[in-house]
Write a protein that holds these residues in place. Structure first.
Motif, mmCIF file in Angstrom:
data_model
loop_
_atom_site.group_PDB
_atom_site.id
_atom_site.type_symbol
_atom_site.label_atom_id
_atom_site.label_comp_id
_atom_site.label_asym_id
_atom_site.label_seq_id
_atom_site.Cartn_x
_atom_site.Cartn_y
_atom_site.Cartn_z
ATOM 1 N N ASN A 3 0.859 -1.189 0.051
ATOM 2 C CA ASN A 3 0.025 0.131 -0.264
ATOM 3 C C ASN A 3 0.946 1.246 -0.039
ATOM 4 N N LYS A 6 1.646 1.902 -3.586
ATOM 5 C CA LYS A 6 0.586 2.233 -4.241
ATOM 6 C C LYS A 6 0.052 3.756 -3.965
ATOM 7 N N SER A 7 0.279 3.966 -2.736
ATOM 8 C CA SER A 7 -0.039 5.537 -2.280
ATOM 9 C C SER A 7 0.658 6.380 -3.004
ATOM 10 N N THR A 82 -4.938 4.278 -0.422
ATOM 11 C CA THR A 82 -5.573 3.377 -1.236
ATOM 12 C C THR A 82 -7.057 3.025 -0.725
ATOM 13 N N GLY A 83 -7.458 2.400 -1.474
ATOM 14 C CA GLY A 83 -8.738 1.795 -0.911
ATOM 15 C C GLY A 83 -10.051 2.791 -1.289
ATOM 16 N N GLY A 140 -4.899 5.587 -6.355
ATOM 17 C CA GLY A 140 -4.779 4.678 -5.118
ATOM 18 C C GLY A 140 -6.070 3.920 -5.167
ATOM 19 N N TYR A 141 -7.213 4.155 -5.651
ATOM 20 C CA TYR A 141 -8.242 3.292 -5.542
ATOM 21 C C TYR A 141 -8.159 2.272 -6.691
ATOM 22 N N SER A 144 -5.914 -0.573 -5.710
ATOM 23 C CA SER A 144 -5.928 -0.900 -4.508
ATOM 24 C C SER A 144 -6.673 -2.313 -4.650
ATOM 25 N N ASN A 145 -6.486 -3.322 -3.514
ATOM 26 C CA ASN A 145 -7.109 -4.378 -3.446
ATOM 27 C C ASN A 145 -8.395 -4.393 -2.788
ATOM 28 N N GLU A 146 -8.792 -3.010 -1.992
ATOM 29 C CA GLU A 146 -9.819 -3.077 -1.202
ATOM 30 C C GLU A 146 -10.844 -2.018 -1.881
ATOM 31 N N ARG A 147 -11.489 -2.315 -2.809
ATOM 32 C CA ARG A 147 -12.444 -1.528 -3.223
ATOM 33 C C ARG A 147 -13.873 -1.497 -3.125
#
Length: 148
Positions: A3, A6-7, A82-83, A140-141, A144-147
């Motif tokens: 993350n 990714k950020s 992210t996310g 970031g979204y 991300s793995n957490e959408r």
């Protein structure tokens, strides 16, 4: 990819879009914000405080200002993370940066005109920084793995 990376990718994307918009619009819109001017003034002021001589070549100083803007804005926008929560964080970061870019240069001794010349200049300044924050959030979204 973790993350933090990714950020940082989102932050870099937001900063690059912000700089691209600033540099493009200043060439075509008379009231466009001149954050490059504030950057050059900041670098010159900091160098003088450090007993160093700022570059006399305006192009060199401009390049330094753009590089500093991309680096600092990348780090700042990376806070969007992210996310799904990146969206509200990116919006808040962007709007806050835009407000700071309008309100702080005068008190910091950098002059008000580059970001505060007209109401249109102020609105564009806030809008550009908000765009940068939203781009950082979108990247970031998206990666991300957490959408959910």
């Amino acid at each position: 990819m973790n993350n933090v990376i990714k950020s940082m990718a989102g932050g870099l994307a937001g900063a690059c879009v912000l700089t691209l918009v600033h540099e493009s619009m200043r060439r075509f819109v008379p009231d466009a914000p001149r954050m490059d001017v504030l950057g050059m003034r900041s670098i010159s002021k900091l160098m003088r405080k450090a007993d160093a001589e700022p570059p006399q070549d305006k192009d060199e100083l401009h390049t330094m200002a753009l590089a500093g803007d991309v680096l600092s804005n990348s780090l700042y926008y990376s806070l969007a993370g992210t996310g799904k929560d990146a969206w509200w964080r990116g919006a808040i970061l962007g709007a806050t940066a835009g407000a700071g870019a309008v309100l702080l240069p005068g008190p910091l001794g950098l002059g008000e005109e580059p970001s505060n010349r007209t109401t249109k200049t102020q609105a564009m300044t806030v809008g550009y920084y908000l765009l940068g924050g939203l781009v950082a959030a979108a990247i970031g979204y998206a990666i991300s793995n957490e959408r959910d």
